[in-house]
Design a protein around this motif. Structure first.
Motif, PDB file in Angstrom:
ATOM      1  N   TYR A   8      -6.958   1.148   5.071  1.00  0.00           N
ATOM      2  CA  TYR A   8      -6.060   1.252   5.072  1.00  0.00           C
ATOM      3  C   TYR A   8      -5.104   0.310   5.514  1.00  0.00           C
ATOM      4  N   VAL A   9      -5.607  -0.211   6.542  1.00  0.00           N
ATOM      5  CA  VAL A   9      -5.415  -1.315   7.900  1.00  0.00           C
ATOM      6  C   VAL A   9      -5.272  -2.611   6.900  1.00  0.00           C
ATOM      7  N   ALA A  10      -6.864  -2.909   6.251  1.00  0.00           N
ATOM      8  CA  ALA A  10      -7.257  -3.828   5.528  1.00  0.00           C
ATOM      9  C   ALA A  10      -6.600  -4.539   4.564  1.00  0.00           C
ATOM     10  N   ALA A  11      -6.117  -3.076   3.993  1.00  0.00           N
ATOM     11  CA  ALA A  11      -5.092  -3.682   2.718  1.00  0.00           C
ATOM     12  C   ALA A  11      -3.790  -3.421   3.150  1.00  0.00           C
ATOM     13  N   VAL A  12      -3.078  -3.145   4.059  1.00  0.00           N
ATOM     14  CA  VAL A  12      -1.992  -3.991   4.383  1.00  0.00           C
ATOM     15  C   VAL A  12      -1.660  -4.753   4.558  1.00  0.00           C
ATOM     16  N   ALA A  13      -2.675  -5.384   5.917  1.00  0.00           N
ATOM     17  CA  ALA A  13      -2.758  -6.917   6.105  1.00  0.00           C
ATOM     18  C   ALA A  13      -3.384  -7.728   5.001  1.00  0.00           C
ATOM     19  N   ARG A  14      -3.852  -7.869   3.326  1.00  0.00           N
ATOM     20  CA  ARG A  14      -4.235  -8.527   2.529  1.00  0.00           C
ATOM     21  C   ARG A  14      -2.547  -7.965   2.020  1.00  0.00           C
ATOM     22  N   HIS A  15      -2.367  -7.132   1.819  1.00  0.00           N
ATOM     23  CA  HIS A  15      -1.453  -7.414   0.745  1.00  0.00           C
ATOM     24  C   HIS A  15       0.268  -7.671   1.249  1.00  0.00           C
ATOM     25  N   GLY A  16       0.608  -7.183   2.795  1.00  0.00           N
ATOM     26  CA  GLY A  16       1.417  -7.312   3.281  1.00  0.00           C
ATOM     27  C   GLY A  16       2.680  -6.463   3.332  1.00  0.00           C
ATOM     28  N   SER A  17       2.033  -5.279   2.948  1.00  0.00           N
ATOM     29  CA  SER A  17       3.392  -4.110   3.423  1.00  0.00           C
ATOM     30  C   SER A  17       2.696  -2.950   2.740  1.00  0.00           C
ATOM     31  N   LEU A  18       3.034  -1.825   3.265  1.00  0.00           N
ATOM     32  CA  LEU A  18       2.346  -0.339   3.081  1.00  0.00           C
ATOM     33  C   LEU A  18       2.579   0.206   1.902  1.00  0.00           C
ATOM     34  N   ARG A  19       3.910  -0.793   1.171  1.00  0.00           N
ATOM     35  CA  ARG A  19       4.400  -0.308  -0.139  1.00  0.00           C
ATOM     36  C   ARG A  19       3.196  -0.791  -0.786  1.00  0.00           C
ATOM     37  N   ARG A  20       3.108  -1.653  -0.959  1.00  0.00           N
ATOM     38  CA  ARG A  20       1.667  -2.515  -2.150  1.00  0.00           C
ATOM     39  C   ARG A  20       0.559  -2.297  -1.621  1.00  0.00           C
ATOM     40  N   ALA A  21       0.453  -2.014  -0.828  1.00  0.00           N
ATOM     41  CA  ALA A  21      -1.310  -1.379  -0.591  1.00  0.00           C
ATOM     42  C   ALA A  21      -1.680   0.312  -0.743  1.00  0.00           C
ATOM     43  N   SER A  22      -0.212   0.927  -0.546  1.00  0.00           N
ATOM     44  CA  SER A  22      -0.347   1.984  -0.995  1.00  0.00           C
ATOM     45  C   SER A  22      -0.413   2.315  -2.515  1.00  0.00           C
ATOM     46  N   GLU A  23      -0.035   1.205  -3.309  1.00  0.00           N
ATOM     47  CA  GLU A  23      -0.187   1.137  -5.205  1.00  0.00           C
ATOM     48  C   GLU A  23      -0.832   0.788  -5.371  1.00  0.00           C
ATOM     49  N   HIS A  24      -2.014  -0.267  -4.573  1.00  0.00           N
ATOM     50  CA  HIS A  24      -3.435  -0.799  -4.950  1.00  0.00           C
ATOM     51  C   HIS A  24      -4.214   0.429  -4.561  1.00  0.00           C
ATOM     52  N   LEU A  25      -4.172   1.451  -3.385  1.00  0.00           N
ATOM     53  CA  LEU A  25      -4.976   1.960  -3.400  1.00  0.00           C
ATOM     54  C   LEU A  25      -4.890   3.620  -4.235  1.00  0.00           C
ATOM     55  N   HIS A  26      -3.513   3.982  -4.533  1.00  0.00           N
ATOM     56  CA  HIS A  26      -3.399   5.013  -5.231  1.00  0.00           C
ATOM     57  C   HIS A  26      -3.219   6.286  -4.366  1.00  0.00           C
ATOM     58  N   VAL A  27      -2.243   5.922  -3.001  1.00  0.00           N
ATOM     59  CA  VAL A  27      -2.291   6.483  -2.312  1.00  0.00           C
ATOM     60  C   VAL A  27      -1.006   6.490  -2.042  1.00  0.00           C
ATOM     61  N   SER A  28      -0.537   8.169  -1.785  1.00  0.00           N
ATOM     62  CA  SER A  28       1.352   7.722  -1.744  1.00  0.00           C
ATOM     63  C   SER A  28       1.422   6.903  -0.378  1.00  0.00           C
ATOM     64  N   GLN A  29       2.483   6.019   0.029  1.00  0.00           N
ATOM     65  CA  GLN A  29       2.368   5.475   0.938  1.00  0.00           C
ATOM     66  C   GLN A  29       3.221   6.345   2.090  1.00  0.00           C
ATOM     67  N   PRO A  30       3.433   7.442   2.563  1.00  0.00           N
ATOM     68  CA  PRO A  30       3.857   8.466   3.709  1.00  0.00           C
ATOM     69  C   PRO A  30       2.160   9.094   4.260  1.00  0.00           C
TER      70      PRO A  30
END
Length: 301
Positions: A8-30
């Motif tokens: 999750y941390v790596a995805a946020v660093a890569r995509h620049g936001s919690l929202r885009r990381a959650s969409e990429h990972l198919h996990v809810s943002q909360p």
């Protein structure tokens, strides 16, 4: 700490936001945000700077991100290695002497428990088998031994079968009418001998001495020898356990007779490398070979 928290941390660093990381990972943002917060509390470090326009990894988070990516890469390598090990064939080197009565039934039993498993059987001479076990290109080896065994120090063995050399004849051969066959009888026949390097070649040379059969065909392994005998192209000498249960013997195409005045013991051994960390499937096949050996011994004392 869980692997997905690092992802999750790596995805946020890569995509620049919690929202885009959650969409990429198919996990809810909360759920993603809570997982990262738990990791921050566990490490005692703020990893993400949460802002209205997105989330940005902190300086301390950047320092730790390299280690997180290293862990994730290591997990990927571990999973790939596990998949490769599970998928690869178990490699067995054999002199072919126990194929029909031991190896094939054991492989059949093995496949019943592991339908997707693969076994690669290689017909080799004993020195080739020992070398393959030593360098890891083989997992198990089946070899014949005359008398007491003497294996390289890096290998360990277990005796599977014990028997005696016998004359193998075409089913309708005149010598099949005799209770036993002498070396002199075999000298008068076209002989199908194992190539130099096989135990049965060494035994035949000892049996015949300086007076060899006039016509001598050389073959690699017991299976080819039995096929030539079944075609009426000669007689051979093999361990008795190499012929017991063989389809050619069951069909009457070949038969065996004891060799007169000979009581030489011959045994089949299962070899493997000492202290080798092999897949569990290798141990399972080895156990099935031992079980088949015990069953054979019960019916052929």
């Amino acid at each position: 700490m869980r692997i997905e928290q690092l992802e999750y941390v790596a995805a946020v660093a890569r995509h620049g936001s919690l929202r885009r990381a959650s969409e990429h990972l198919h996990v809810s943002q909360p759920a993603l945000s809570e997982a990262v917060s738990k990791l921050e509390r566990e490490l005692g470090v703020t990893l993400l700077e949460r802002r209205r326009d997105g989330a940005r990894i902190t300086l301390r988070g950047k320092e730790l991100l390299e280690h997180m990516v290293g862990v994730l890469d290591a997990v990927d390598r571990l999973q790939s290695a596990a998949a490769t090990t599970a998928a690869r064939a178990i490699r067995v080197g054999t002199v072919n002497a126990g194929t029909a009565s031991l190896l094939l039934p054991a492989i059949r039993d093995f496949r019943l428990g592991r339908p997707g498993a693969r076994v690669e059987v290689r017909a080799l001479q004993q020195d080739e088998i020992e070398a393959g076990l030593a360098d890891g290109s083989l997992d198990l080896g089946l070899v014949n031994v005359l008398g007491d065994p003497a294996f390289p120090a890096n290998l360990q063995g277990a005796e599977l079968k014990r028997g005696r050399p016998v004359a193998v004849l075409p089913g309708a051969h005149p010598l099949a009418a005799q209770a036993e066959v002498s070396a002199e009888d075999l000298r008068g026949e076209t002989f199908v001998g194992m190539r130099a390097g096989y135990v049965m070649h060494r035994f035949a040379m000892r049996l015949f001495g300086s007076r060899l059969p006039a016509v001598w065909h050389s073959v690699d392994g017991a299976e080819m020898g039995k096929m030539l005998v079944a075609e009426g192209l000669g007689a051979t000498i093999l361990p008795d356990y190499s012929v017991h249960g063989d389809p050619l013997a069951r069909g009457g195409l070949i038969t065996v007779r004891p060799i007169k005045d000979d009581r030489t013991p011959v045994a089949m051994w299962l070899l493997r490398r000492k202290a080798a960390r092999l897949p569990a499937a290798v141990d399972e096949l080895a156990a099935l070979l031992a079980a088949r050996s015990a069953a054979y011994g019960a019916t052929h004392p």
